[in-house]
Design a protein around this motif. Structure first.
Motif, short mmCIF file in Angstrom:
data_model
loop_
_atom_site.label_atom_id
_atom_site.label_comp_id
_atom_site.label_asym_id
_atom_site.label_seq_id
_atom_site.Cartn_x
_atom_site.Cartn_y
_atom_site.Cartn_z
N ALA A 18 44.27 85.37 78.94
CA ALA A 18 43.11 84.60 78.48
C ALA A 18 43.19 83.17 78.97
O ALA A 18 44.28 82.66 79.29
N PHE A 19 42.04 82.51 79.00
CA PHE A 19 41.95 81.08 79.30
C PHE A 19 41.44 80.36 78.05
O PHE A 19 40.51 80.83 77.38
N LEU A 20 42.03 79.21 77.75
CA LEU A 20 41.62 78.37 76.62
C LEU A 20 41.24 76.99 77.16
O LEU A 20 42.06 76.34 77.81
N GLU A 166 50.73 83.94 76.87
CA GLU A 166 49.95 84.70 77.86
C GLU A 166 48.66 83.99 78.24
O GLU A 166 47.84 84.55 78.97
N ALA A 167 48.49 82.75 77.75
CA ALA A 167 47.24 82.02 77.98
C ALA A 167 47.46 80.82 78.90
O ALA A 167 48.55 80.24 78.95
N LEU A 168 46.42 80.45 79.61
CA LEU A 168 46.40 79.23 80.39
C LEU A 168 45.45 78.26 79.72
O LEU A 168 44.27 78.56 79.50
N VAL A 169 45.97 77.09 79.34
CA VAL A 169 45.18 76.05 78.67
C VAL A 169 44.67 75.08 79.72
O VAL A 169 45.43 74.60 80.57
N ALA A 185 51.89 77.70 75.77
CA ALA A 185 51.02 78.12 76.86
C ALA A 185 51.31 77.34 78.13
O ALA A 185 51.90 76.26 78.09
N ASP A 186 50.91 77.89 79.27
CA ASP A 186 50.88 77.11 80.50
C ASP A 186 49.66 76.20 80.46
O ASP A 186 48.68 76.49 79.76
N VAL A 187 49.71 75.11 81.21
CA VAL A 187 48.65 74.11 81.15
C VAL A 187 48.16 73.76 82.55
O VAL A 187 48.95 73.54 83.48
N MET A 188 46.84 73.70 82.70
CA MET A 188 46.17 73.19 83.90
C MET A 188 45.46 71.90 83.51
O MET A 188 44.69 71.88 82.55
N VAL A 189 45.72 70.81 84.24
CA VAL A 189 45.13 69.51 83.92
C VAL A 189 43.91 69.27 84.81
O VAL A 189 43.99 69.36 86.04
#
Length: 227
Positions: A18-20, A166-169, A185-189
């Protein structure tokens, strides 16, 4: 030049359940409107507006005001006053470039918004930016402690039926980045609204114009460059 051509821009190679998404500064730009309202309030409170404004992004209004410890001030009443002003002022609220297309490509049951904004303001700004309301959304009313506490991202993951790991924030400010980290979670800025660089080891992209969602055979989600 497309940022896809820049060697310093890298994307996660793993797939996610999932994406958050944070909202303000991450899928829509409400910077000017928010700073107009908060700037007027800060000036009325006798605060140094220029130094104050960077501290209020990404957090619940009640948390920002409470942390100031202003004498004779009721944080609940002041937060409500500011909220009314923000709901009335959505001039210049626009989507982050490419965000609408990126979000529309996602299965609705696989993504959520996790915002520090109250629900009424979140819906108002989404409408102003032309972003449809998602099936799942966590707002200020849903948590007892706001970002950088991970409660919002943990709750968002639960609503999607996934583990935060299991999510990408997707985030834009330090409070939210720390919340995503603390949730596991993993993070994308997203750097579209940044005036100053945030030093972080997380992946960074300026927006969504040159990226797209790829859905793997098992239904998991990946972020890929277009073309």
């Amino acid at each position: 030049m497309s940022f896809a051509a820049a060697p310093e821009i890298k994307l996660p190679q793993k797939a996610y359940a999932a994406f958050l998404f944070d909202m303000d500064g991450t899928i829509l730009n409400s910077l000017a409107a928010a700073e107009r309202v908060w700037g007027r309030w800060a000036a009325a409170m006798g605060l140094d507006v220029e130094s104050f404004l960077p501290t209020m992004h990404g957090k619940r209004g009640i948390d920002t005001i409470s942390a100031l410890n202003l004498p004779g001030i009721d944080p609940v009443a002041e937060a409500e006053f500011i909220l009314r002003g923000e709901i009335e002022d959505v001039e210049g609220v626009v989507p982050i470039p490419g965000a609408v297309e990126f979000l529309s490509a996602l299965p609705p049951e696989r993504w959520a918004i996790v915002t520090s904004s109250p629900i009424e303001l979140a819906k108002r700004r989404l409408r102003a930016a032309g972003i449809p309301e998602p099936r799942h959304m966590v707002t200020a009313e849903d948590v007892t402690v706001g970002k950088p506490n991970p409660q919002g991202y943990i709750l968002g993951s639960e609503r999607l039926g996934v583990n935060p790991s299991e999510a990408l924030v997707f985030e834009d400010v330090l409070a939210g980045i720390r919340a995503g980290e603390a949730a596991g979670a993993d993070v994308m800025v997203i750097t579209a609204t940044h005036n100053h660089e945030i030093k972080t080891g997380h992946w960074k992209i300026p927006g969504y114009l040159d990226v797209t969602t790829h859905i793997a055979d098992d239904g998991r989600l990946l972020v890929r460059f277009k073309g």
